[in-house]
Design an enzyme around this catalytic site. Structure first.
Site, PDB file in Angstrom:
ATOM      1  CG  ASP A 392       1.033  10.327  -2.411  1.00 42.57           C
ATOM      2  OD1 ASP A 392       1.591   9.428  -3.081  1.00 42.57           O
ATOM      3  OD2 ASP A 392       0.301  10.093  -1.436  1.00 42.57           O
ATOM      4  CD  GLU A 393       0.787  11.253   2.359  1.00 43.66           C
ATOM      5  OE1 GLU A 393       0.113  11.811   3.251  1.00 43.66           O
ATOM      6  OE2 GLU A 393       0.750  10.027   2.150  1.00 43.66           O
ATOM      7  CB  VAL A 394       8.348  12.621  -1.592  1.00 40.79           C
ATOM      8  CG1 VAL A 394       9.832  12.278  -1.603  1.00 40.79           C
ATOM      9  CG2 VAL A 394       7.613  11.853  -2.693  1.00 40.79           C
TER      10      VAL A 394
END
Length: 598
Positions: A392-394
Site C-alpha cells: 500500500d501507499e507506494v
C-alpha cells in the site's frame, strides 16, 4: 485415567454445588406466521426436500441466507433480495427465525451463538467439578488439559467458605473427534454444548479449537452466587450449536510506530480468544522501526528504536506457540516496497539513496535477495501458510529522483506504475516459491487486479466498495475499511463497528463465499503499552460478533446488554477495556458506578 475409547483428562475445581430446581421448557427460536401476515417474507431460496418441521428448522439454521421456511418445505431468504407470494391461503404455515433479541437477552455470551435454547433452572457447579477430554491422542489431551486449567483459573476467581457438594453440575465431557492440532484458514471451529440441570455437561467439537470456543462459551455462563458462595449456571438446560460465520476474524497490531512488549503482545493475543477472534495480524515493522532480529539478516534490527525494543527469533516462535494455544493464527506483515525505510539503516544498498530512502529500490537484485532471505527465515518462525506483503501507499517520487533507478526504468521502458508492478510480482513469486501464499492491501488489486494467483487475498482498507470488485474478479477478500474498523479512529463508536457487515453490497452467494472475514486494525501512532487495551476493547468485540454470529443478529440494544457484561468480564480477566458507553474510545469512566452500567 485411560478409558476404553480414549484418554480421560480431569481438572478439579473448587466450586460448591447445589440442588437443581424443576426443569423448564426450552425456548422456541422460530415464530409461526399465518394468513395475510405470511404473504411476503422473502424470496424462495430452494426446496429442502422435506416437510418435517423439525428437520426444516435444522436445515434453515445451518443456512446463513435462510430467514425461515413454509410448511411445504420451501426455505426463504431475505425479503430485500426480492419478494414472492407464499400462497398460504390453503392453511400452510410460514415459520420465521425468531427475533434474535430474545435469545440474546437470555444467553449472556459474546459473540452470540448461532443457535441456543435454554430453560429456567439454575444449577451450581459441584465442588469437584471435572473437565474430562476423551481422545486417543496425547497431544489433544495435553492441549485440552492446558486450556481447561487456564479457564478454571479464569472462572474461579473467588474464595468461599461454602462446604463440599457432589450434586448439581459435576463436570464436562469434552469429545474432540480429530487428533490434528493444525490451525489454518480452513480449520473447523464449530462445537455443540449441552448443559443439563444436573450431572455432566457435554462439549463436542471436530477440533481442539472448536472445543476451546465451547469452553469459552461455558465460562461466560458461569457466575458467582453471593448468597450460596457457589458458582452457578442459570437457565439450564442449555443447548448450543455454534460455528463462525467467517473463517478469518482478526486484529492487526502495529509494533513499529510504538514498540509493544512481549507481555503486551501475549496478553492481547489471549484477549482475542475471549471474543473468539482467531487471527493476530502482526504488522511487525514499518518506516519508523524494524524491531525484529533475524539470524540471516542481523543488520536489519539496527532499524529498531533501541536494543531494548526488539523481538528475537526465539521470542517470535514463543509468541506463535502461545497464540496457537489460544486458537489464534499469527500472520506477519512486511509492508513493501513502501513503509520500509527502517530497512535502510541496516541495509542502505536496498534503498534509493541516503536522502531519499523509500520505497525500496526495485532496480537492484540486492533488494530481492534481502526479501528472499527474510521470507525464508520467517517461514521457520511463523507457521501460517499466509504471509502479508503489504503493497500500500507506494509513493514513487524517490524512484524518479534517483538517477540509477530512473535510468533503469528508462532502459526497461517502465513507468513508476510498471516498476511498482514489477516489484510486487517478484515478491509475490518469491513467497510462493518458499511455500507461502500472499496477502496484499487493496492498492495492489486496484493497480494490478486479475494478474496475481487466484489464491491471493486482498485486504480492503480504503473503500468497503472495493470488496465487491475483488470478489467479482474471483479473489478472496478481508475487510478492514478504515472509516469504521480502524481502532485508532477514536470517535468511531462500537455501534458503527457492529453495523459494518462484510457482505454489504454483495448479494451473489458464490461471491459472498470469497469474503473470508475481516480485521480491526490497531495502528500505533498514538498507542503504546499504556493504552492499547482500552483502545482495542470493547469496540473490537462488536466486530467480533459481526464476524462470528448470524447475519440476522444486529439489534444494537440487545447487544449492548451483553457487551456491558462482556466488558466487565474482560476487566475481571485483566484486560483493561474502556467503558462501553464512552462517546470517545479509551476515555475514563464518567464517575462512580458499576462496571455493568458504564
Amino acid at each position: 485415567m485411560m478409558g476404553a475409547t480414549g484418554v480421560l483428562l480431569a481438572v478439579v475445581c473448587l466450586a460448591v454445588g447445589a440442588g437443581a430446581t424443576p426443569l423448564a421448557p426450552k425456548s422456541e427460536h422460530y415464530t409461526r406466521v399465518e394468513g395475510a401476515d405470511a404473504t411476503c417474507h422473502g424470496a424462495d431460496l430452494h426446496h429442502a426436500g422435506t416437510t418435517d418441521i423439525d428437520k426444516l428448522k435444522e436445515l434453515c439454521s445451518r443456512n446463513e441466507a435462510c430467514v425461515g421456511f413454509n410448511s411445504r418445505g420451501m426455505l426463504k431468504q431475505d425479503a430485500s433480495i426480492g419478494c414472492q407470494d407464499n400462497d398460504l391461503s390453503d392453511g400452510a404455515e410460514l415459520y420465521l427465525r425468531a427475533d434474535e433479541s430474545a435469545a440474546a437477552d437470555q444467553i449472556g455470551v459474546v459473540p452470540l451463538p448461532i443457535s441456543a435454547s435454554q430453560g429456567t433452572t439454575a444449577v451450581s457447579l459441584a465442588s469437584q467439578f471435572l473437565f474430562m477430554t476423551k481422545t486417543t491422542s496425547d497431544d489433544v489431551r495435553e492441549f485440552m488439559g492446558t486450556v481447561a486449567a487456564d479457564y478454571f483459573k479464569l472462572m474461579m476467581t473467588h474464595k468461599s467458605k461454602a462446604g463440599n457438594s457432589t450434586s448439581g453440575l459435576t463436570g464436562m465431557n469434552i469429545i474432540v473427534t480429530s487428533t490434528s492440532l493444525d490451525l489454518s484458514l480452513s480449520t473447523d471451529e464449530s462445537y455443540t454444548l449441552n448443559i443439563p440441570s444436573e450431572g455432566l455437561a457435554t462439549l463436542t467439537a471436530p477440533t481442539v479449537f472448536g472445543a476451546r470456543h465451547g469452553i469459552e462459551t461455558f465460562s461466560q455462563l458461569v457466575n458467582f452466587d453471593l448468597d450460596s458462595g457457589r458458582y452457578m449456571v442459570a437457565n439450564t438446560p442449555i443447548e448450543i450449536t455454534d460455528k463462525p460465520r467467517f473463517s478469518h476474524r482478526g486484529i492487526l497490531l502495529d509494533t513499529s510506530r510504538h514498540y509493544h512488549s512481549i507481555d503486551t503482545v501475549k496478553r492481547l493475543i489471549r484477549s482475542l480468544g475471549h471474543a473468539k477472534l482467531n487471527v493476530f495480524h502482526w504488522h511487525i515493522v514499518d518506516d519508523q522501526s524494524f524491531p525484529l532480529q533475524l539470524n540471516t539478516l542481523p543488520d536489519l534490527v539496527k532499524g529498531a528504536y533501541t536494543p531494548d525494543e526488539i523481538y528475537t527469533a526465539e521470542d517470535v516462535m514463543d509468541i506463535v506457540a502461545y497464540a496457537k494455544l489460544h486458537g489464534v493464527r499469527v500472520i506477519p506483515e512486511f509492508d513493501t516496497p513502501g513503509h520500509a525505510t527502517s530497512w535502510c539503516t541496516g541495509h542502505p544498498e536496498i534503498c534509493p539513496s541516503a536522502s531519499c530512502r523509500g520505497p525500496l529500490n526495485p532496480a537492484t537484485n540486492a533488494t530481492f535477495d534481502v526479501i528472499g532471505k527474510l521470507i525464508s527465515e520467517c517461514k521457520t518462525l511463523f507457521t501460517d501458510e499466509y504471509f502479508h506483503l503489504g503493497g500500500d501507499e507506494v509513493h514513487a517520487s524517490c524512484w524518479n529522483s534517483t538517477a540509477s533507478i530512473a535510468s533503469w526504468m528508462k532502459e526497461k521502458g517502465f513507468s513508476t506504475e510498471d516498476a511498482y508492478k514489477y516489484f510486487v510480482a517478484i515478491t509475490h513469486a518469491t513467497a510462493r516459491s518458499l511455500g507461502r501464499k500472499s496477502i496484499h492491501w487493496e492498492e495492489v488489486f486496484n493497480h494490478f487486479g486479475g494478474e496475481l494467483d487466484k489464491d491471493t487475498i486482498f485486504q480492503v482498507w480504503l473503500s468497503h466498495a472495493t470488496a465487491a470488485k475483488i470478489v467479482a474478479d474471483g479473489y478472496q477478500c478481508i475487510l478492514s475499511n478504515s472509516d469504521v474498523w480502524y481502532l485508532d479512529h477514536l470517535t468511531v463508536t462500537w455501534q458503527q463497528f457492529y453495523a459494518n457487515d462484510p457482505y454489504m453490497g454483495i448479494t451473489n452467494p458464490t461471491q459472498q463465499k470469497l469474503i473470508l472475514g475481516g480485521e480491526t486494525c490497531m495502528w500505533s501512532e498514538t498507542v503504546d503499552d499504556s493504552d492499547v487495551f482500552n483502545t482495542v476493547w470493547p469496540r473490537a468485540a462488536a466486530a467480533a460478533e459481526r464476524l462470528w454470529s448470524a447475519a440476522t443478529v444486529k439489534d444494537t440494544d440487545m447487544f449492548q446488554k451483553r457487551l456491558l457484561a462482556f466488558r466487565c468480564l474482560l476487566t475481571r480477566r485483566g484486560v483493561f477495556a474502556a467503558p462501553v458507553n464512552n462517546k470517545s474510545a479509551r476515555s475514563a469512566p464518567p464517575g462512580p458506578g458499576s462496571c455493568f452500567s458504564q
